[in-house]
Design an enzyme around this catalytic site. Structure first.
Site, PDB file in Angstrom:
ATOM      1  N   ILE A 113      -4.129  -1.087   1.141  1.00 15.87           N
ATOM      2  CA  ILE A 113      -3.849  -1.022   2.566  1.00 15.87           C
ATOM      3  C   ILE A 113      -3.767  -2.451   3.087  1.00 15.87           C
ATOM      4  CG2 ILE A 113      -4.651  -0.208   4.825  1.00 15.87           C
ATOM      5  CD1 ILE A 113      -6.206   1.986   3.389  1.00 15.87           C
ATOM      6  N   CYS A 114      -2.686  -2.762   3.779  1.00 16.19           N
ATOM      7  CA  CYS A 114      -2.514  -4.065   4.426  1.00 16.19           C
ATOM      8  C   CYS A 114      -2.662  -5.203   3.410  1.00 16.19           C
ATOM      9  CB  CYS A 114      -3.499  -4.183   5.589  1.00 16.19           C
ATOM     10  SG  CYS A 114      -3.108  -5.498   6.772  1.00 16.19           S
ATOM     11  N   SER A 115      -3.593  -6.149   3.647  1.00 13.08           N
ATOM     12  CA  SER A 115      -3.719  -7.332   2.793  1.00 13.08           C
ATOM     13  C   SER A 115      -4.310  -7.039   1.427  1.00 13.08           C
ATOM     14  CB  SER A 115      -4.571  -8.396   3.492  1.00 13.08           C
ATOM     15  OG  SER A 115      -5.857  -7.888   3.792  1.00 13.08           O
ATOM     16  N   THR A 133       3.563  -4.893   2.669  1.00 10.76           N
ATOM     17  CA  THR A 133       2.285  -5.214   3.295  1.00 10.76           C
ATOM     18  C   THR A 133       2.554  -5.407   4.778  1.00 10.76           C
ATOM     19  OG1 THR A 133       0.332  -6.658   3.226  1.00 10.76           O
ATOM     20  CG2 THR A 133       2.477  -7.709   2.904  1.00 10.76           C
TER      21      THR A 133
END
Length: 326
Positions: A113-115, A133
């Protein structure tokens, strides 16, 4: 509830990675989607929090996570989630990289998730694969890992049992996608209702990113022209009229736009019109049939085509999702 759709286990084990500096919201997404008891379903996940390193696991917001399981549990996991990472430039422990790589080789799915995508990239799981991302990190990811095909315009990507999602909330979309794969659309829709979310957002939908702004320098000679155009953006502004208004030639104006705004005059104008249209869709009740004229698109067809090309969805759906309540 009926049997799962594609996964052979009745109670697959989901492991969320915890680390010092843990991203609280992203970790909460994993917990909410996969750890929350759901007695209404005959089959559901088992869940464990796995610490990536010894010592206290301090999460953002002053929370300390007391995780009992270590990386050894990943040998049993069917899904591993990396909920963000403490910094795009922060090294990833070799032990974590090795454990993730070995789990994937064994057949586990690995999701970020994300970073958290930087952890997957450091582990070598994204080499030769497409990934995404948060839009703030896409350029950095592409620069640090040129062997990864970075797609900045989608909510999530699945490639050979490696799944990556965009900004934090896109982790919810990815999680529902995984649930849909494992237990079917009916179960995923039920979970979405509990979360008060749409049952499905296509992973190919573009991220909502801040509307681009021209890179004109402070004191730029283009400022007066740009302000004049913005004030009458509903009018026709061919490059010849722009040049006349700036008291210069079309060629010189094009060069100045390239130097000071990083684009062409007509591309700058298109971005300004789309930006104005988006503001009207978000903050006003002006009929959709009038937006194109107010913003100077020339026709409703051109407006719909250019808006969708830039924002990823049609104007009507943009207003439905981001517009103020009536």
């Amino acid at each position: 509830m009926g049997k799962f759709a594609n996964f052979p286990e009745k109670h697959p084990l989901v492991c969320a990675i915890a680390y010092d500096g843990l991203c609280t919201f992203e970790f909460g997404i994993a917990v909410e989607l996969f750890a929350l008891p759901r007695p209404e379903f005959e089959n559901w996940y088992r869940f464990a929090t796995v610490k990536a390193e010894p010592g206290p696991i301090r999460a953002v917001g002053g929370i300390t996570v007391d995780a009992q399981d270590d990386l050894g549990l990943l040998t049993e996991a069917s899904l591993i989630i990396v909920p963000g990472w403490r910094g795009a430039d922060t090294p990833v422990p070799e032990e974590l990289c090795a454990a993730l790589y070995a789990a994937h080789e064994r057949g586990a799915r690995v999701a970020s998730i994300c970073s958290g995508v930087f952890v997957l990239a450091a582990a070598g799981l994204l080499n030769g694969k497409r990934a995404t991302t948060h839009w703030r990190y896409t350029d950095k990811l592409a620069a640090q890992y040129p062997e990864v095909s970075v797609d900045p315009d989608v909510l999530f990507v699945e490639s050979e049992r490696v799944l990556t999602s965009a900004g934090s909330a896109a982790g919810l979309d990815l999680g529902l996608h995984i649930i849909r794969q494992d237990f079917g659309a009916q179960v995923a829709a039920s979970v979405a209702r509990r979360l008060v979310l749409p049952a499905q957002r296509d992973g190919g939908q573009r991220q909502f990113v801040p509307r681009p702004k021209p890179r004109a320098r402070v004191g730029s000679g283009l400022s007066a022209l740009q302000d004049r155009i913005r004030a009458s953006i509903d009018e026709d502004w061919p490059i010849e009229r722009m040049a006349d208004a700036a008291a210069t030639s079309s060629r010189t104006l094009a060069r100045r736009f390239h130097e000071e705004a990083g684009t062409t005059p007509l591309n700058w104008l298109k971005v300004e019109r789309i930006s104005r249209a988006a503001e009207l869709l978000e903050n006003s009740t002006i009929p959709l049939s009038d937006v194109w004229e107010v913003c100077g698109f020339g026709s409703a067809e051109t407006f719909r085509r250019e808006f969708r090309k830039s924002m990823g969805i049609p104007p009507m759906r943009y207003r439905e999702r981001l517009g103020a309540p009536s």
